[in-house]
Design a protein around this motif. Sequence first.
Motif, PDB file in Angstrom:
ATOM      1  N   ASP A 227     -17.249   4.653  28.570  1.00 36.91           N
ATOM      2  CA  ASP A 227     -18.236   4.032  27.678  1.00 36.91           C
ATOM      3  C   ASP A 227     -17.645   3.827  26.285  1.00 36.91           C
ATOM      4  O   ASP A 227     -17.800   2.754  25.683  1.00 36.91           O
ATOM      5  CB  ASP A 227     -19.491   4.904  27.576  1.00 36.91           C
ATOM      6  N   ALA A 228     -16.976   4.855  25.763  1.00 38.25           N
ATOM      7  CA  ALA A 228     -16.408   4.780  24.412  1.00 38.25           C
ATOM      8  C   ALA A 228     -15.296   3.742  24.342  1.00 38.25           C
ATOM      9  O   ALA A 228     -15.156   3.028  23.337  1.00 38.25           O
ATOM     10  CB  ALA A 228     -15.884   6.152  23.997  1.00 38.25           C
ATOM     11  N   CYS A 230     -15.087   0.995  26.104  1.00 38.36           N
ATOM     12  CA  CYS A 230     -15.712  -0.332  26.097  1.00 38.36           C
ATOM     13  C   CYS A 230     -16.341  -0.657  24.745  1.00 38.36           C
ATOM     14  O   CYS A 230     -16.369  -1.824  24.337  1.00 38.36           O
ATOM     15  CB  CYS A 230     -16.767  -0.411  27.198  1.00 38.36           C
ATOM     16  N   GLU A 231     -16.846   0.342  24.053  1.00 33.64           N
ATOM     17  CA  GLU A 231     -17.465   0.106  22.748  1.00 33.64           C
ATOM     18  C   GLU A 231     -16.477  -0.476  21.745  1.00 33.64           C
ATOM     19  O   GLU A 231     -16.852  -1.288  20.895  1.00 33.64           O
ATOM     20  CB  GLU A 231     -18.056   1.407  22.189  1.00 33.64           C
ATOM     21  N   CYS A 232     -15.215  -0.096  21.843  1.00 33.63           N
ATOM     22  CA  CYS A 232     -14.244  -0.532  20.838  1.00 33.63           C
ATOM     23  C   CYS A 232     -13.248  -1.554  21.388  1.00 33.63           C
ATOM     24  O   CYS A 232     -12.215  -1.806  20.768  1.00 33.63           O
ATOM     25  CB  CYS A 232     -13.502   0.665  20.246  1.00 33.63           C
ATOM     26  N   ASN A 234     -12.977  -5.488  23.737  1.00 33.64           N
ATOM     27  CA  ASN A 234     -13.672  -6.645  24.298  1.00 33.64           C
ATOM     28  C   ASN A 234     -13.562  -6.561  25.815  1.00 33.64           C
ATOM     29  O   ASN A 234     -12.823  -7.319  26.451  1.00 33.64           O
ATOM     30  CB  ASN A 234     -13.057  -7.937  23.762  1.00 33.64           C
ATOM     31  N   SER A 247     -23.044   1.279  33.241  1.00 35.91           N
ATOM     32  CA  SER A 247     -23.158   1.428  31.792  1.00 35.91           C
ATOM     33  C   SER A 247     -23.615   0.108  31.204  1.00 35.91           C
ATOM     34  O   SER A 247     -23.786  -0.886  31.925  1.00 35.91           O
ATOM     35  CB  SER A 247     -21.806   1.828  31.182  1.00 35.91           C
ATOM     36  N   LYS A 248     -23.789   0.057  29.904  1.00 44.17           N
ATOM     37  CA  LYS A 248     -24.230  -1.167  29.241  1.00 44.17           C
ATOM     38  C   LYS A 248     -23.197  -2.272  29.341  1.00 44.17           C
ATOM     39  O   LYS A 248     -23.511  -3.450  29.143  1.00 44.17           O
ATOM     40  CB  LYS A 248     -24.561  -0.888  27.763  1.00 44.17           C
ATOM     41  N   TYR A 249     -21.939  -1.933  29.663  1.00 48.98           N
ATOM     42  CA  TYR A 249     -20.885  -2.944  29.760  1.00 48.98           C
ATOM     43  C   TYR A 249     -20.409  -3.155  31.203  1.00 48.98           C
ATOM     44  O   TYR A 249     -19.360  -3.757  31.428  1.00 48.98           O
ATOM     45  CB  TYR A 249     -19.692  -2.554  28.880  1.00 48.98           C
ATOM     46  N   VAL A 326      -9.179   5.007  22.823  1.00 49.28           N
ATOM     47  CA  VAL A 326     -10.305   4.716  21.929  1.00 49.28           C
ATOM     48  C   VAL A 326      -9.799   4.528  20.511  1.00 49.28           C
ATOM     49  O   VAL A 326      -8.911   5.241  20.040  1.00 49.28           O
ATOM     50  CB  VAL A 326     -11.356   5.845  21.990  1.00 49.28           C
ATOM     51  N   ASN A 328     -11.065   3.048  16.269  1.00 44.92           N
ATOM     52  CA  ASN A 328     -12.186   2.849  15.354  1.00 44.92           C
ATOM     53  C   ASN A 328     -12.305   1.394  14.910  1.00 44.92           C
ATOM     54  O   ASN A 328     -13.025   1.079  13.965  1.00 44.92           O
ATOM     55  CB  ASN A 328     -12.009   3.743  14.112  1.00 44.92           C
ATOM     56  N   HIS A 333     -17.785  -8.359  21.694  1.00 46.26           N
ATOM     57  CA  HIS A 333     -18.065  -8.081  23.102  1.00 46.26           C
ATOM     58  C   HIS A 333     -18.383  -9.378  23.828  1.00 46.26           C
ATOM     59  O   HIS A 333     -19.203  -9.413  24.760  1.00 46.26           O
ATOM     60  CB  HIS A 333     -19.208  -7.083  23.229  1.00 46.26           C
TER      61      HIS A 333
END
Length: 574
Positions: A227-228, A230-232, A234, A247-249, A326, A328, A333
Amino acid sequence: MYTIQENVRIVISLLKQNNVRHIVVSPGGTNIPISQAVQEDPFFKCYSVPDERSAMYFAIGLHLQTGEVIATSCTSAQATRNYVPGLTEAFYKHAPILAITTAKLERFQYQGYMQAPDQCSLPKDSVKKTFDLPPITDENTRLQCYHDAKEAILEATHGNSGPIQLNIRIVDTQQGKFEDIQLPTIRPLNRYMAWDEWPSSETADKKILVVVGEHRPFTDRQQAALDAFCECHNAVVYVNHLSNYSSKYSVQGNMLVSCGGFSKLKPELLITIGGQTGDYPIYGALNGIGNAEHWRVAEDGAFMDTYGKLTKIFECPDYYFFEKMVSNIFCSHSYFEEWKSMNETMNYNVELPLSNLYVAQLMYKSIPKNSIMNFAILNSLRCWSYFPLDTTIQCYSNVAAFGIDGCNSMLIGESMNTDEFCFIVTGDLAFFYDMNALGIRHVKNNVRVLLINNGGGAEFKIMTRNWKEKVNVEEFISANGHNGSAKGWAENCGFTYLGASTKEEVQKACEVFISPSEKPMLMEVFTKEDDETLAMVSFIKANTYTTVEGKLKQVISNVLGEEGVKILKKVMNR
């Protein structure tokens, strides 16, 4: 000037690509193509040691002083045997020696032919592994040589370092033929361990597709790490039922890919985790991803180039990889949004004849949350993969070795540790192959067997659809008519039996099938083989992503072949 024998040129090119520059050469005839190549190339530091026994110990000494992988080259016949004492020392010393041996063609072994003993029968404690490169005759043998030569060089320093045999088959009639020809350019491959410096910056601003193959339900740490990541980035996570990840992605995109949507969604970087996907549409799509790189993340670190694009192997747990990657840095997305918007256009409410696909369409929203579902391979897995299930449902299939045996038994084993519903969707051949599982005394009342019986192996009928006019498919290939009904056996084993031959009967039986009961249940749905193909064609026709004339025919043909196209024409003319 290089030899015309391409397998030799591949090895020479990969030695240079992997900076294997020291090579100890023993004289001989069969290895002339190798000796000629390295002696004229300033990249290589060549050493001449006539006695192969001495040559191998000489190579060990070079490694002890340089710390590098050392290559050796010898001729055929007794030469390889003379390597054995030194190779044994290298094996127990963990010295990475790449023993490049040469041999006559396999057809000469054990035939009284001169200088043709079996070169690949070395003692198990003399080399970590043996690789045998055939002459290149077509694209398949070329790809085999690429793969095996790369793996041989990587394996010398993988885990506990040690000696590797790389045997090259030499065609005698081409032994002394050389041309003004270049070495091949071969896609590089690197393996990264946890302590290595990783190429983390290479993921920035790229469209990343993470494909999750067969996987047990994710732990909290595995889920959080992906999840983390994918958050950072594309990134989008492609999943099917066997991925057991949501997950959301993530996108359950099997239907979208089957209908040609992947042509608009190609990634720049592919990352794979887990086992086999069991997903033929995504396999076919990823084999055509152009110049995209493939990174494989796996604890075994094995060189498995499933899609022919592998450039990096990360030998570590998947959670470790994603945690380490991961960053920052804020990113778009947009890639996920493209997948999501296209996937949301899929139409699951297509009118279908009674078939495995129809039953999946009818039931997929009704499978209770937290259930376990198993799919017998091929047709059952294919049909149900088109429909999204609730994310709390765990899914499994025997896709690791792809055999029909044991599907029922595995499901019953899974049911032992839960009181939730445990379903299996299976065809008649797979079911009757493992029918004895119903007699296991531990069977609980949470077991549900959904048997789609079309009177034979549906998959074999689909495979051979273009041969039917020339080959009798029914009698031995699809094994029609062997099994009849499961009713007697199911009831004898204490199951509640539900039979259905029409859509109305299926709808009524489904209500009972997914309800609690005092006994395990078996629901047998009788379908026709032509309806199985017709259902698939109709479903794809209604969802195909294309505006280009003829593209629909290509998509249908990829899934069901030319016979599917003929059936489609009949459907469109109704």
